[in-house]
Design a protein around this motif. Structure first.
Motif, mmCIF file in Angstrom:
data_model
loop_
_atom_site.group_PDB
_atom_site.id
_atom_site.type_symbol
_atom_site.label_atom_id
_atom_site.label_comp_id
_atom_site.label_asym_id
_atom_site.label_seq_id
_atom_site.Cartn_x
_atom_site.Cartn_y
_atom_site.Cartn_z
ATOM 1 N N ALA A 1 36.778 45.972 37.168
ATOM 2 C CA ALA A 1 38.109 45.660 36.639
ATOM 3 C C ALA A 1 38.513 46.659 35.564
ATOM 4 C CB ALA A 1 38.125 44.239 36.085
ATOM 5 N N GLU A 2 37.571 47.036 34.689
ATOM 6 C CA GLU A 2 37.858 48.021 33.646
ATOM 7 C C GLU A 2 38.148 49.385 34.257
ATOM 8 O OE1 GLU A 2 34.581 47.952 30.956
ATOM 9 O OE2 GLU A 2 35.354 46.243 29.819
ATOM 10 N N ALA A 3 37.380 49.738 35.289
ATOM 11 C CA ALA A 3 37.590 51.025 35.944
ATOM 12 C C ALA A 3 38.967 51.068 36.604
ATOM 13 C CB ALA A 3 36.488 51.275 36.971
ATOM 14 N N ARG A 4 39.375 49.960 37.208
ATOM 15 C CA ARG A 4 40.689 49.925 37.850
ATOM 16 C C ARG A 4 41.815 50.155 36.834
ATOM 17 N NH1 ARG A 4 38.737 45.524 41.829
ATOM 18 N NH2 ARG A 4 38.765 46.649 43.822
ATOM 19 N N ASP A 5 41.650 49.667 35.630
ATOM 20 C CA ASP A 5 42.680 49.868 34.616
ATOM 21 C C ASP A 5 42.896 51.348 34.313
ATOM 22 O OD1 ASP A 5 43.355 47.225 34.303
ATOM 23 O OD2 ASP A 5 42.016 46.871 32.605
ATOM 24 N N THR A 6 41.881 52.173 34.553
ATOM 25 C CA THR A 6 41.996 53.599 34.232
ATOM 26 C C THR A 6 42.572 54.439 35.366
ATOM 27 O OG1 THR A 6 39.768 54.235 34.996
ATOM 28 C CG2 THR A 6 39.955 53.348 32.757
ATOM 29 N N ILE A 7 42.957 53.770 36.467
ATOM 30 C CA ILE A 7 43.640 54.517 37.533
ATOM 31 C C ILE A 7 44.988 53.883 37.864
ATOM 32 C CG2 ILE A 7 41.581 55.525 38.572
ATOM 33 C CD1 ILE A 7 41.681 53.291 40.697
ATOM 34 N N ARG A 8 45.460 52.964 37.036
ATOM 35 C CA ARG A 8 46.774 52.377 37.272
ATOM 36 C C ARG A 8 47.852 53.434 37.072
ATOM 37 N NH1 ARG A 8 46.200 47.057 38.217
ATOM 38 N NH2 ARG A 8 44.384 46.001 37.325
ATOM 39 N N MET B 1 47.900 53.595 22.839
ATOM 40 C CA MET B 1 47.066 52.682 23.631
ATOM 41 C C MET B 1 45.670 53.251 23.779
ATOM 42 S SD MET B 1 47.484 51.662 27.637
ATOM 43 C CE MET B 1 47.027 53.326 28.171
ATOM 44 N N GLN B 2 44.694 52.434 23.480
ATOM 45 C CA GLN B 2 43.322 52.828 23.793
ATOM 46 C C GLN B 2 43.016 52.351 25.190
ATOM 47 O OE1 GLN B 2 40.362 51.900 20.935
ATOM 48 N NE2 GLN B 2 38.657 52.346 22.279
ATOM 49 N N PRO B 3 42.721 53.255 26.117
ATOM 50 C CA PRO B 3 42.549 52.856 27.503
ATOM 51 C C PRO B 3 41.339 51.984 27.719
ATOM 52 C CG PRO B 3 41.838 55.106 27.202
ATOM 53 C CD PRO B 3 42.460 54.675 25.912
ATOM 54 N N ALA B 4 41.406 51.192 28.767
ATOM 55 C CA ALA B 4 40.230 50.432 29.178
ATOM 56 C C ALA B 4 39.138 51.390 29.570
ATOM 57 C CB ALA B 4 40.584 49.516 30.347
ATOM 58 N N THR B 5 37.915 50.992 29.342
ATOM 59 C CA THR B 5 36.801 51.871 29.645
ATOM 60 C C THR B 5 35.888 51.234 30.664
ATOM 61 O OG1 THR B 5 35.526 50.952 27.817
ATOM 62 C CG2 THR B 5 36.821 52.919 27.357
ATOM 63 N N ALA B 6 35.171 52.079 31.361
ATOM 64 C CA ALA B 6 34.154 51.607 32.304
ATOM 65 C C ALA B 6 32.885 52.387 32.051
ATOM 66 C CB ALA B 6 34.620 51.811 33.743
ATOM 67 N N ALA B 7 31.815 51.682 31.826
ATOM 68 C CA ALA B 7 30.553 52.368 31.563
ATOM 69 C C ALA B 7 30.152 53.217 32.749
ATOM 70 C CB ALA B 7 29.463 51.332 31.262
ATOM 71 N N SER B 8 29.740 54.421 32.460
ATOM 72 C CA SER B 8 29.311 55.292 33.555
ATOM 73 C C SER B 8 27.912 54.893 34.001
ATOM 74 C CB SER B 8 29.325 56.751 33.097
ATOM 75 O OG SER B 8 28.468 56.920 31.996
ATOM 76 N N HIS B 9 27.611 55.194 35.237
ATOM 77 C CA HIS B 9 26.310 54.847 35.806
ATOM 78 C C HIS B 9 25.521 56.116 36.063
ATOM 79 C CE1 HIS B 9 27.550 50.701 36.410
ATOM 80 N NE2 HIS B 9 28.711 51.185 36.813
ATOM 81 N N PRO B 10 24.226 56.115 35.790
ATOM 82 C CA PRO B 10 23.424 57.289 36.109
ATOM 83 C C PRO B 10 23.522 57.594 37.587
ATOM 84 C CG PRO B 10 22.171 55.713 34.786
ATOM 85 C CD PRO B 10 23.426 55.022 35.208
ATOM 86 N N ASP B 11 23.598 58.871 37.918
ATOM 87 C CA ASP B 11 23.652 59.232 39.319
ATOM 88 C C ASP B 11 22.723 60.403 39.566
ATOM 89 O OD1 ASP B 11 26.892 60.842 38.960
ATOM 90 O OD2 ASP B 11 24.895 61.511 38.382
ATOM 91 N N ALA B 12 22.769 60.898 40.780
ATOM 92 C CA ALA B 12 21.831 61.941 41.174
ATOM 93 C C ALA B 12 22.025 63.236 40.426
ATOM 94 C CB ALA B 12 21.963 62.191 42.683
ATOM 95 N N THR B 13 23.139 63.376 39.716
ATOM 96 C CA THR B 13 23.401 64.638 39.019
ATOM 97 C C THR B 13 23.212 64.522 37.515
ATOM 98 O OG1 THR B 13 25.748 64.104 38.754
ATOM 99 C CG2 THR B 13 25.097 65.250 40.765
ATOM 100 N N SER B 14 22.697 63.370 37.019
ATOM 101 C CA SER B 14 22.648 63.158 35.577
ATOM 102 C C SER B 14 21.472 63.853 34.903
ATOM 103 C CB SER B 14 22.596 61.655 35.278
ATOM 104 O OG SER B 14 21.456 61.071 35.874
ATOM 105 N N GLY B 15 20.501 64.308 35.640
ATOM 106 C CA GLY B 15 19.343 64.962 35.055
ATOM 107 C C GLY B 15 19.154 66.352 35.616
#
Length: 355
Positions: free
Chosen positions: A140-147, A1-15
């Motif tokens: 919804a995609e992010a939720r699939d990765t913690i089921r 199974m290829q898991p559902a993915t959720a695009a990551s968001h830039p945050d305060a620690t990305s740079g």
């Protein structure tokens, strides 16, 4: 199974770390994403919290050694990965009751002794590991990765493959970024990903109904009504033919509406009179189940994870760990008792007022 993915968001620690930035603030801003990573790696909320706390302590103690050659995010994840790998040295793999043996008929069901907490994948609140306020499709995609099924499937992977799959296909890191984080080559990360995908393909879960789907909300509302009124006719109408019922810390599990209902009206009848509080847990609809102990008073009993597909309930998972209620930020009791006023005292008060 290829898991559902959720695009990551830039945050305060990305740079790079800004000279005027509060290091404490930067660490805290990364907590949810780190908790999500550690939870998927370890399979238990309590262990994930411990791992993140240790990561924060290590990062703080080493803050003067951070050279800024990579982002603070990468540096933190490297520490978190190493902490998780150390915690995974135990040979035991967390699982679900359905992964440990065949189902049992209710007529033959015996709970037996509870197994240790480390035996089972444990639940976690959605908002502890994912941003539930973003774009509905991304959420919804992010939720699939913690089921639960996905977390349990991850436990079949060795640490390198598990980390590579989580970082690349859930958090959307590139293979080159993961290689840098894990001190590996890009080729080795791509190889680990291929092996991880092959293993995960053997643990394909059912497609779940999105929580935002009005039909899902209606199904959960009917379930809440059926459970609190203990209406077995209504409850059985909500169950799919292959529904499963599990109850960690016990390895017993049941399959099919007949056995599920037989449990609720038999050995599970202690649930009658219970109260439910809605809860976002493991990407699915869930409830905090409070057990009736006396008229007007309910105490923590179980965290329920209700899995749905095709307009029916396919999983009814009860985590019988009352101690989880505090970690979930839930009330310690539901108390609707009214202070009783003795009849004699009430009459005496009325007589006094009439003087």
């Amino acid at each position: 199974m290829q898991p559902a993915t959720a695009a990551s968001h830039p945050d305060a620690t990305s740079g790079p770390v800004r000279p005027d930035a509060s290091f404490d603030h930067l660490l805290e801003a990364s907590r949810r994403e780190l908790t999500g990573y550690c939870y998927r790696m370890l399979g238990a909320a309590s262990e994930a919290e411990d791992a993140v706390q240790e990561t924060m302590i290590k990062a703080w103690s080493r803050r003067d050694t951070f050279a800024g050659q990579s982002s603070l995010r990468t540096w933190l994840f490297r520490i978190a990965h190493n902490v998780c790998v150390d915690m995974l040295r135990s040979p035991q793999r967390r699982a679900r009751p359905m992964d440990l043996g065949p189902s049992t008929r209710t007529a033959d069901a015996v709970l037996g002794a509870p197994l240790t907490e480390g035996t089972f994948v444990q639940p976690i609140r959605d908002d502890r590991v994912i941003d539930t306020s973003g774009d509905p499709a991304v959420v919804a995609e992010a939720r699939d990765t913690i089921r639960l099924a996905f977390i349990a499937a991850l436990q079949h992977l060795p640490p390198l493959q598990r980390s590579a799959l989580i970082l690349c296909e859930v958090l959307r890191w590139s293979a080159a970024e993961v290689a840098d984080l894990l001190d590996a080559t890009t080729a080795s990360i791509n190889s680990a990903l291929q092996r991880a995908r092959k293993t995960m393909a053997g643990h394909e879960p059912s497609t779940s109904m999105p929580l935002e789907d009005p039909a899902h909300r209606d199904l959960l509302a009917k379930y809440l009504r059926a459970f609190e009124s203990y209406d077995m006719d209504l409850l059985v109408s909500l169950l799919r033919d292959d529904v499963v019922l599990s109850m960690p810390p016990f390895d017993l599990w049941l399959s099919g509406p007949d056995d599920v209902i037989a449990w609720f009206v038999g050995k599970g009848s202690v649930c009658e009179g219970g109260r439910l509080l809605p809860l976002g847990v493991n990407g699915a609809g869930g409830f905090a189940n409070y057990h009736l102990v006396e008229p007007g008073l309910w105490k923590p009993w179980a965290i329920q994870v209700i899995e749905t597909a095709g307009g029916r309930i396919i999983g009814h998972h009860n985590f019988l760990y009352p101690e989880l209620f505090d970690a979930f930020g839930l009330p310690p009791v539901i108390d609707e008792r009214r202070a009783a006023v003795p009849a004699d005292a009430d009459r005496a008060g009325t007589a006094d007022e009439s003087r």
